[in-house]
Design a protein around this motif. Sequence first.
Motif, mmCIF file in Angstrom:
data_model
loop_
_atom_site.group_PDB
_atom_site.id
_atom_site.type_symbol
_atom_site.label_atom_id
_atom_site.label_comp_id
_atom_site.label_asym_id
_atom_site.label_seq_id
_atom_site.Cartn_x
_atom_site.Cartn_y
_atom_site.Cartn_z
ATOM 1 N N UNK A 73 0.876 -1.336 0.137
ATOM 2 C CA UNK A 73 -0.040 0.059 -0.031
ATOM 3 C C UNK A 73 0.801 1.219 0.003
ATOM 4 N N UNK A 74 1.918 1.418 0.783
ATOM 5 C CA UNK A 74 2.700 2.566 0.855
ATOM 6 C C UNK A 74 3.456 2.632 -0.504
ATOM 7 N N UNK A 75 3.851 1.536 -1.147
ATOM 8 C CA UNK A 75 4.606 1.722 -2.261
ATOM 9 C C UNK A 75 3.840 2.304 -3.369
ATOM 10 N N UNK A 76 2.504 1.831 -3.292
ATOM 11 C CA UNK A 76 1.454 2.475 -4.413
ATOM 12 C C UNK A 76 1.327 3.769 -4.135
ATOM 13 N N UNK A 77 1.073 4.044 -2.842
ATOM 14 C CA UNK A 77 0.876 5.661 -2.633
ATOM 15 C C UNK A 77 1.975 6.389 -3.083
#
Lengths: 422, 410
Positions: A324-328
């Motif tokens: 999720x963090x990588x996507x954000x």
Amino acid sequence: MRTIDDFTRPVEYLSPLDRSLGEIIRNWADREVIPYRREFDEDWEAHRLIEPAFRRLLGELGIQRLLFPEEVGGWGLGHSDYLGTGAYRMFEEIARADSGMAVAFGVVFWPLLMICMEPHVNWRLCREFAPSFCGTNEPMFCANAMTEPQGGADIENMDLLGGRTLQTTAVLDGDQWVINGHKLWPTNSGGVADLFGVVCTTNPGSSDPEDFAFIFVPADTPGVTQGGAYQKAGMAADKNSDIWFEDVRVPSWYRACGPGDDFKYFKEVISFGSMGSTAFVGGALMNVFEILKDFCETRTFRGKPLKENDDIAGILADFARDIDIIRVAGYQCARMLDRPDLYGERWSEEMVVKSRAYKYFAADKALEHLQLVMNLMGAHGSDRVNDVEKHWRDIKIVQLWMGGKQLCQMEVARWFYECETL
Amino acid sequence: MKYQDLFMFPVEWLREVDRTIAETVSDWADQEVMSGRLEHKEDREALLEPAIRKLFVDIGLQGMVWPEEAGGAGLGTPEAAVTLVAVLEQIGRADTGIGFLFANTFAVHSTFGIEPHVNRALTGSLAPTYCEGGEPALASLILPGYGSLDGGKVPGFSGLTCQVRAASGGGGWVLTGERVRPQCSGVDASLFGAVCEGEEGETLFVLVPGSAEGLARSEPFKKTGLAASLNADLDFEDVNVPEENLVFAGTERLRSALCFYYLGCSATCVGSLMAAYEILKEWSETRVIKGKGQVFKENPLVAALLGEVGARIGISRILVYNLARMLAEAGAYGSGPSIFATATAVFKEVTGNAVGVINNAMELMGSAGYATEWNLERYWRDVKTIQNTVVPETAARVDMARHYFGCQTL
């Protein structure tokens, strides 16, 4: 039931075409790539399975037109506020199926950024090259020829070295450039690309930005020779080879932007490359999430599904957190590229640095997690039939390319800490 | 100084026989594998099979634990643990997959061929194959693994589920199991050592000849690494083996056998680390960065990572030799839960170091680290496959927690 679409996407950044474009790519990936990708490693030289999938995506679906201006038959994404986020979505969806295909796809457009993007559209070259991409259903490929045998990542270390290690030369002879040199490792080399963007110097040993040149060379130009493809640990759909340029002559107007501007706008190419790399990582991790979720629901430890074990759940949680963090972070990078009015020029040192930071964060985190995921899966973590090990091998080269981790670290430290001697 | 001498270890634990065998295997590594791998890469027919034959048969490693009078090397005592490490360092340096094959073969043999558990009937019946036969005779463990929701199997050893069930019958044992995954060599092993679930839920270790009737092998499956291991899943369809093929019952001796297995796999990975060190050292001395003529290894950031690499290799070697010493001196260290927890910890640490170090080496070498031509990436794939295959991470951590912290309900 949770799916990869439950990971966060910053909806206010997305283009109106995001959903439909994403669905087109995902459907293509599910039909044309995923059923065949386990054979890709053996197809690294012939691309017998890989080529038809590209034909469908680039040629038949027409995606290869997207960067060219509408005036020359393209889709005009180079003029929109959504190239970054649109590209991010496409790269993620393709990498979910196969990262090698994702990078080969991305590099179709990579050199074209030099001539298709506002405010430096090269209309003459757009009109000259657009028919090849926009007027056909045959897939067309580009390659960005920058790495040299002696230089490694030095060429991309632009602010420190200014291109002074470049040994591929471009000499103006009348109304022609004469190019001599040797490049290694470009994606889509080995006979794939139809058009090269070649990083040259007009004055060997110079670090003057005026002497840094980006010149287009059609692959079939006399004097261009390509070697056989390198066999690698993964990324079979990405062909890489040596390219030699021996007294290669192209028109003088094949230089992308001109003295000083080539150097400046090539940094935009670096920024987009880093953003794309983050998207490839994210896409691959999405697929690993899908595979892992199924595995942990159907395999048991101490009589219960794996996911119901607290220790394993901890590993799963960290994995989902970082996807999720990588996507954000990746979408934020894409947004920054889309809105230079808010975040500064795409070719600024700041943009290059931050895009590299996201890229090496994503790649490092992905590899940490994939190692744990493979351990978690036990003997099946190394089975090719489960596809997780394939993503592990593919993401490793994402970590290594474009200068690798150490170059990213130096550039990030230099900018954030104002280092003077690194 | 030989580069291997840079990584210190307690040399006084090596006997003369250990040095002699290690030198022989080192020569084998250079002549039979390293010299041919640029041309043949991981080609089984051209490179790996001839090398395996030379090692297992001509040099005679497959008869290592058999007495000399039976044609073996006479190393059927716990001191063979140190020999195992000295030998597997060299094998792993050449090819991790061949090392893994030998680690499995030795581990199976250790269950009946190492004092104080020598089984004369089994060593006698298997001597022709391993001491006189002219063909490589691989052996593989079959260990418990994850269960499945539709399998209906009860967890047995360390929360893992035995893949094979053994029932009395046919004058011996009748074995059943579907889609059984051996550790290696499912296609061509001559002998399997299978951890089975007995009728009362007990743990049994049973030897199964590769030619046993009812044993069906699937097509070989593709995997990340370990090209020397042609692996396939097995089906046990009422496979009948003699009574005497039951080597032992209970988990205590299973843990002892696993100690040797974890030791062998760890030593193999140390060998791979040595190979990676050689490749990285050459790279770091011959490349320059920043266009200033700065030799790669002289850059502070690079040097920091090289320092970590060197340290992790050194620590791994020390750990493996210490574990070998503990197994060799069972009188001093015992053979119970402590040694098993230690072996598990060493395996976990050394394989983690191997994967981490080679990861770092690839980072430093950039695209060259990833290209097959530089030979580094195969070690990366190989050590990772060993790390995954031998024991699931969760089960290993539970084993260690149970010992070190006295957990009662895990």
